[in-house]
Design a protein around this motif. Structure first.
Motif, PDB file in Angstrom:
ATOM      1  N   UNK A 219       0.914  -1.063   0.120  1.00 23.58           N
ATOM      2  CA  UNK A 219      -0.162  -0.079   0.341  1.00 23.58           C
ATOM      3  C   UNK A 219       0.904   1.022   0.011  1.00 23.58           C
ATOM      4  N   UNK A 220       0.438   1.731  -1.483  1.00 18.71           N
ATOM      5  CA  UNK A 220       1.469   3.369  -1.262  1.00 18.71           C
ATOM      6  C   UNK A 220       0.761   4.308  -0.959  1.00 18.71           C
ATOM      7  N   UNK A 221       1.408   5.574  -0.382  1.00 20.45           N
ATOM      8  CA  UNK A 221       0.962   6.387  -0.234  1.00 20.45           C
ATOM      9  C   UNK A 221       0.409   7.317   0.711  1.00 20.45           C
ATOM     10  N   UNK A 222       0.682   8.218   1.083  1.00 22.15           N
ATOM     11  CA  UNK A 222       1.088   9.392   0.312  1.00 22.15           C
ATOM     12  C   UNK A 222       2.637   9.581   0.380  1.00 22.15           C
ATOM     13  N   UNK A 223       3.418   8.743   1.304  1.00 21.35           N
ATOM     14  CA  UNK A 223       5.213   8.435   1.676  1.00 21.35           C
ATOM     15  C   UNK A 223       4.773   6.822   0.838  1.00 21.35           C
ATOM     16  N   UNK A 224       6.461   6.321   0.544  1.00 18.86           N
ATOM     17  CA  UNK A 224       6.524   5.420   0.087  1.00 18.86           C
ATOM     18  C   UNK A 224       6.360   4.248   0.902  1.00 18.86           C
ATOM     19  N   UNK A 225       7.092   3.153   0.851  1.00 19.11           N
ATOM     20  CA  UNK A 225       6.339   1.675   1.258  1.00 19.11           C
ATOM     21  C   UNK A 225       7.477   1.086   0.419  1.00 19.11           C
ATOM     22  N   UNK A 226       7.919  -0.426   1.424  1.00 17.45           N
ATOM     23  CA  UNK A 226       8.981  -1.370   1.764  1.00 17.45           C
ATOM     24  C   UNK A 226       8.530  -2.665   1.402  1.00 17.45           C
ATOM     25  N   UNK A 227       8.816  -3.597   0.858  1.00 20.15           N
ATOM     26  CA  UNK A 227       8.977  -5.163   0.924  1.00 20.15           C
ATOM     27  C   UNK A 227      10.323  -5.212   1.093  1.00 20.15           C
ATOM     28  N   UNK A 228      10.404  -6.671   0.850  1.00 15.32           N
ATOM     29  CA  UNK A 228      11.721  -7.187   0.301  1.00 15.32           C
ATOM     30  C   UNK A 228      11.112  -8.649  -0.393  1.00 15.32           C
ATOM     31  N   UNK A 229      12.498  -8.949  -0.819  1.00 12.94           N
ATOM     32  CA  UNK A 229      12.606  -9.988  -1.507  1.00 12.94           C
ATOM     33  C   UNK A 229      14.016 -10.718  -1.718  1.00 12.94           C
ATOM     34  N   UNK A 230      13.242 -11.929  -1.857  1.00 17.98           N
ATOM     35  CA  UNK A 230      14.487 -12.968  -2.077  1.00 17.98           C
ATOM     36  C   UNK A 230      13.893 -14.300  -2.969  1.00 17.98           C
ATOM     37  N   UNK A 231      15.218 -14.567  -3.310  1.00 16.87           N
ATOM     38  CA  UNK A 231      16.077 -15.218  -4.161  1.00 16.87           C
ATOM     39  C   UNK A 231      16.169 -16.470  -4.019  1.00 16.87           C
TER      40      UNK A 231
END
Length: 281
Positions: A107-119
């Protein structure tokens, strides 16, 4: 007096001309001011900036050994007043690797959002450097594709072990096969060759020792493995049977049927040695 009307008309024309010039000047200022005000805002306080989303990943490259996991941090940055859910996707994974976002939708807005990517890679993931493409999507709106690097290197192979026991009791003239067990503690599969079985010692029971009845390795013979090489030993435990090799191809131990008294071999325990060579894929 013909010259008098001329004196009165001339100033009047000058005044009217000046008024027209002044009026035109005021109208130009008013119209220009209206254009500036209309361009100053799109209703959200932004300077005519279209709605957009941008992905930022860190680090830009990772190096992992086969069977381990690489992690990246994903920042989803909105602009132009964007507010909404952004789905994260990727492409370009090497064979045998999987990727997962946590969360997969942010969920983005009004500020930034983060997530993790695992490969996550496996022991079968080919060695090399790969470019992974990632993007965010919200309806018809998409971010620019961001490319990060993943380098897969060979895992460190640890010594594997071989074990096994005869699958039955030995008697003079009798042979029993040995279902060899292969234990591979590494992260990638091994190709095993050169399996060898040897009888290195015999421990007699107390009665045979008390009656001085002999039994030694020369009372036994070994038939070595006769199947095809190499034998695949995946990480963990495997065996000749789990590899689909028939028992007729397994190593066999035979107790020789000699003319000597072999009562000393009754209840004896054999010490068996195993050896082989394992090479990583």
């Amino acid at each position: 007096m013909p010259s008098i009307p001329e004196l009165f008309h001339s100033p009047l024309r000058i005044v009217r001309a000046g008024a027209k010039v002044l009026l035109a000047g005021l109208l130009l200022v008013t119209l220009t001011s209206g254009v500036v005000l209309a361009a100053s805002s799109n209703g959200n306080g932004n300077q005519n900036t279209p709605k957009a989303i941008t992905l930022q990943l860190a680090p830009s490259s990772r190096s992992v050994t086969q069977g381990t996991t690489a992690s990246y941090n994903v920042v989803v940055q909105p602009s132009g007043g964007f507010v909404g859910n952004v789905a994260l996707t990727n492409s370009g994974l090497p064979a045998g690797a999987t990727a997962s976002f946590s969360p997969a939708v942010v969920a983005v807005g009004p500020g930034s959002a983060t997530a993790n990517l695992d490969v996550s890679t496996t022991s079968a993931t080919p060695l090399g450097t790969y470019s992974l493409s990632l993007k965010g999507t919200s309806g018809t709106l998409q971010s620019a594709v961001v490319v990060v690097s993943l380098t897969v290197t060979a895992g460190q192979h640890q010594p594997f072990t071989i074990s096994g026991d005869p699958t039955g009791l030995l008697a003079p003239g009798n042979s029993v096969p040995i279902n060899l067990q292969l234990t591979n503690p590494g992260n990638s599969s091994l190709n095993v060759t050169g399996l060898t079985v040897s009888v290195t010692g015999v421990t007699r029971n107390a009665q045979a020792v008390a009656n001085n009845r002999p039994c030694n390795p020369s009372d036994y013979s070994v038939t070595q493995f006769s199947g095809n090489y190499p034998i695949a030993a995946p990480p963990g435990n495997s065996s000749l049977s789990s590899s689909g090799i028939p028992a007729s191809r397994w190593p066999q131990i035979t107790m020789l049927d000699t003319s000597l008294n072999q009562d000393g071999c009754k209840g004896a325990t054999l010490q068996i040695s195993y050896s082989g060579t394992g090479q990583g894929n």
